[in-house]
Design a protein around this motif. Structure first.
Motif, PDB file in Angstrom:
ATOM      1  N   UNK A  30       8.310 -12.616  37.561  1.00 49.36           N
ATOM      2  CA  UNK A  30       8.129 -11.833  36.335  1.00 49.36           C
ATOM      3  C   UNK A  30       7.967 -10.351  36.690  1.00 49.36           C
ATOM      4  N   UNK A  31       8.624  -9.500  35.897  1.00 48.40           N
ATOM      5  CA  UNK A  31       8.524  -8.050  36.059  1.00 48.40           C
ATOM      6  C   UNK A  31       8.122  -7.476  34.701  1.00 48.40           C
ATOM      7  N   UNK A  32       7.168  -6.559  34.681  1.00 48.71           N
ATOM      8  CA  UNK A  32       6.703  -5.971  33.421  1.00 48.71           C
ATOM      9  C   UNK A  32       6.653  -4.451  33.517  1.00 48.71           C
ATOM     10  N   UNK A  33       6.658  -3.841  32.359  1.00 53.14           N
ATOM     11  CA  UNK A  33       6.510  -2.389  32.275  1.00 53.14           C
ATOM     12  C   UNK A  33       6.074  -2.067  30.852  1.00 53.14           C
ATOM     13  N   UNK A  34       5.238  -1.053  30.703  1.00 56.16           N
ATOM     14  CA  UNK A  34       4.812  -0.608  29.378  1.00 56.16           C
ATOM     15  C   UNK A  34       5.424   0.754  29.086  1.00 56.16           C
ATOM     16  N   UNK A  35       6.016   0.879  27.904  1.00 57.14           N
ATOM     17  CA  UNK A  35       6.629   2.129  27.456  1.00 57.14           C
ATOM     18  C   UNK A  35       5.762   2.776  26.386  1.00 57.14           C
ATOM     19  N   UNK A  36       5.706   4.104  26.411  1.00 54.35           N
ATOM     20  CA  UNK A  36       5.006   4.877  25.384  1.00 54.35           C
ATOM     21  C   UNK A  36       5.795   6.160  25.126  1.00 54.35           C
ATOM     22  N   UNK A  37       5.440   6.878  24.086  1.00 53.53           N
ATOM     23  CA  UNK A  37       5.982   8.211  23.809  1.00 53.53           C
ATOM     24  C   UNK A  37       7.493   8.282  23.773  1.00 53.53           C
ATOM     25  N   UNK A  38       8.041   9.229  24.521  1.00 53.63           N
ATOM     26  CA  UNK A  38       9.489   9.452  24.527  1.00 53.63           C
ATOM     27  C   UNK A  38      10.267   8.250  25.049  1.00 53.63           C
ATOM     28  N   UNK A  39       9.636   7.423  25.873  1.00 52.32           N
ATOM     29  CA  UNK A  39      10.308   6.221  26.375  1.00 52.32           C
ATOM     30  C   UNK A  39      10.698   5.305  25.218  1.00 52.32           C
ATOM     31  N   UNK A  40       9.868   5.257  24.177  1.00 50.82           N
ATOM     32  CA  UNK A  40      10.176   4.442  23.002  1.00 50.82           C
ATOM     33  C   UNK A  40      11.399   4.999  22.280  1.00 50.82           C
ATOM     34  N   UNK A  41      11.474   6.304  22.169  1.00 47.32           N
ATOM     35  CA  UNK A  41      12.629   6.935  21.518  1.00 47.32           C
ATOM     36  C   UNK A  41      13.900   6.679  22.319  1.00 47.32           C
ATOM     37  N   UNK A  42      13.809   6.784  23.637  1.00 46.84           N
ATOM     38  CA  UNK A  42      14.983   6.573  24.496  1.00 46.84           C
ATOM     39  C   UNK A  42      15.545   5.170  24.345  1.00 46.84           C
ATOM     40  N   UNK A  43      14.659   4.178  24.327  1.00 53.74           N
ATOM     41  CA  UNK A  43      15.147   2.805  24.187  1.00 53.74           C
ATOM     42  C   UNK A  43      15.693   2.580  22.777  1.00 53.74           C
TER      43      UNK A  43
END
Length: 181
Positions: A30-43
């Motif tokens: 399993x691989x995980x990562x948390x996105x916030x801020x501009x990362x949310x817009x990019x995705x």
């Protein structure tokens, strides 16, 4: 504490839940990562582009949810890492055949394959454990195939063959509930 900090804490707890979920033969892929801020817009931008390319309106709808989220928990697995049990569920007689074919696979698709069925089961259990944790802490969430595909296309979870995204929100009303198709 502000909501952003609270979401980061809950995402960390989700990571713990995913990490400690049972895995076939006790091997963690399993691989995980948390996105916030501009990362949310990019995705979200990538999801909209994929929606256009694929003719899949739900990608665009889900991108709107991603833009409104406060954070997003990504979770995937390295599905080509077979268990060595030779169960045959992947359609191969031996796990080495699955691994050899996966390494040669060059088709441009949303997910890469073939994948070990037991690794995909591990991912499902880990996703369930993670969203249970978000729910226990009253954080609204929804499991998104579309955002998981976008995350893979952006190489946000290196080595993963399958992924899902779990956007998180704290609002007066669940932003993931009344969505227009």
């Amino acid at each position: 504490m502000d909501f952003d900090e609270g979401l980061r804490i809950v995402a960390s707890l989700m990571d713990i839940s995913a990490r400690t979920a049972p895995k076939a033969r006790g091997i963690d892929t399993i691989v995980t990562k948390t996105l916030t801020g501009d990362e949310l817009k990019n995705i979200a931008v990538r999801m909209e582009k994929m929606g256009e390319e694929l003719g899949a309106a739900f990608f665009t709808r889900d991108a709107a949810s991603m833009r409104s989220a406060g954070a997003c928990f990504l979770i995937g697995c390295r599905g080509f890492e077979a268990t060595g049990l030779n169960c045959g569920a992947c359609g191969k007689r031996k796990c080495t055949e699955l691994t050899d074919q996966a390494l040669q696979h060059g088709i441009d698709t949303m997910y890469s394959g073939p994948n070990c069925v037991l690794r995909i089961t591990d991912l499902g259990i880990a996703v369930g454990s993670a969203v249970k944790t978000a729910s226990i802490h009253n954080v609204d969430n929804r499991v998104l195939f579309s955002a998981g595909c976008a995350a893979l296309s952006l190489d946000l979870l290196p080595g993963c063959t399958i992924a899902y995204a779990v956007p998180l929100s704290v609002a007066g009303k669940n932003i993931f509930f009344d969505r227009v198709a």
